[in-house]
Write a protein that holds these residues in place. Structure first.
Motif, short mmCIF file in Angstrom:
data_model
loop_
_atom_site.label_atom_id
_atom_site.label_comp_id
_atom_site.label_asym_id
_atom_site.label_seq_id
_atom_site.Cartn_x
_atom_site.Cartn_y
_atom_site.Cartn_z
N UNK A 74 1.09 -1.25 -0.35
CA UNK A 74 0.12 -0.07 0.17
C UNK A 74 0.93 1.30 -0.38
N UNK A 75 1.28 2.18 -1.48
CA UNK A 75 1.48 3.33 -0.81
C UNK A 75 1.59 4.64 -0.01
N UNK A 76 0.43 5.06 0.54
CA UNK A 76 0.15 5.32 1.43
C UNK A 76 -1.00 4.63 1.98
N UNK A 77 -0.57 5.20 4.18
CA UNK A 77 -0.92 4.40 4.61
C UNK A 77 -2.81 4.19 4.70
N UNK A 78 -2.69 5.45 4.27
CA UNK A 78 -4.19 5.52 4.95
C UNK A 78 -5.20 4.99 3.35
N UNK A 79 -4.38 4.68 2.03
CA UNK A 79 -4.77 3.73 1.40
C UNK A 79 -5.12 2.27 2.45
N UNK A 80 -4.62 2.01 3.37
CA UNK A 80 -5.48 0.58 3.87
C UNK A 80 -6.41 0.36 4.27
N UNK A 81 -7.33 1.12 4.89
CA UNK A 81 -8.52 1.79 5.29
C UNK A 81 -9.53 2.00 4.74
N UNK A 82 -9.45 2.47 3.13
CA UNK A 82 -9.69 3.95 2.28
C UNK A 82 -9.27 3.30 1.09
N UNK A 83 -11.03 3.67 0.39
CA UNK A 83 -10.37 2.73 -1.52
C UNK A 83 -10.26 4.27 -1.47
N UNK A 84 -10.16 3.76 -3.09
CA UNK A 84 -10.37 5.21 -3.88
C UNK A 84 -12.09 5.82 -4.70
N UNK A 85 -12.75 5.16 -4.53
CA UNK A 85 -14.33 5.30 -4.50
C UNK A 85 -14.95 5.75 -3.83
N UNK A 86 -15.15 7.10 -3.61
CA UNK A 86 -16.03 8.05 -2.83
C UNK A 86 -17.07 7.66 -3.18
N UNK A 87 -17.93 8.97 -1.49
CA UNK A 87 -19.83 9.01 -2.06
C UNK A 87 -19.59 9.64 -3.27
N UNK A 94 -13.48 10.07 0.94
CA UNK A 94 -12.73 8.34 0.85
C UNK A 94 -13.94 7.66 0.78
N UNK A 95 -14.25 5.80 -0.17
CA UNK A 95 -14.88 5.30 0.65
C UNK A 95 -14.60 4.12 1.63
N UNK A 96 -14.71 3.56 2.59
CA UNK A 96 -13.63 2.37 3.85
C UNK A 96 -13.72 1.18 2.93
N UNK A 97 -12.50 0.34 3.03
CA UNK A 97 -12.10 -0.66 2.88
C UNK A 97 -13.14 -1.41 3.42
N UNK A 98 -13.59 -2.02 4.20
CA UNK A 98 -14.71 -2.61 4.94
C UNK A 98 -14.39 -4.56 4.50
N UNK A 99 -13.97 -4.78 5.09
CA UNK A 99 -14.05 -6.33 5.45
C UNK A 99 -12.63 -6.76 4.44
#
Length: 111
Positions: A74-87, A94-99
């Protein structure tokens, strides 16, 4: 570039000038990423943040970098819990990477 005493980046090496005598890049090298061994898997839930995960696993929210180092793909740490697709109505959210599963290493390496 100035780093405060005790900063996580305090010991980061500077770029060395090229041997041909030209001016080199004036800055610091990227910090070396540790390669910690994962011992747990964390399934991302609604509202997860790296500092909260670190508090839960390590009792110190500042140790979120250990998890970021363990998930180096994962390039940016926040990408561990949030994805690129937003509301759809709020593109700034940012959309959460739930699951999804994130690896959790030991707090410190065992020697």
């Amino acid at each position: 570039m100035v780093f405060f005493k005790g900063s996580y980046y305090e010991t980061t090496a500077l770029f060395e000038p090229p041997e041909d005598g030209t001016r080199g890049f004036r800055g610091v090298r990227g910090r070396a990423i540790a390669n910690p061994e994962a011992v747990l898997e964390h399934s991302v839930a609604v509202g997860d943040r790296l500092d909260q995960m670190a508090q839960n696993y390590y009792a110190n929210p500042r140790d979120w970098r250990r998890m970021a180092d363990c998930n180096a793909e994962v390039m940016f740490p926040e990408d561990m819990v949030y994805g690129p697709d937003g509301h759809p109505d709020k593109p700034e959210v940012a959309a959460e990477k739930i699951g999804t599963t994130q690896l959790v290493p030991r707090r410190r390496e065992v020697r």
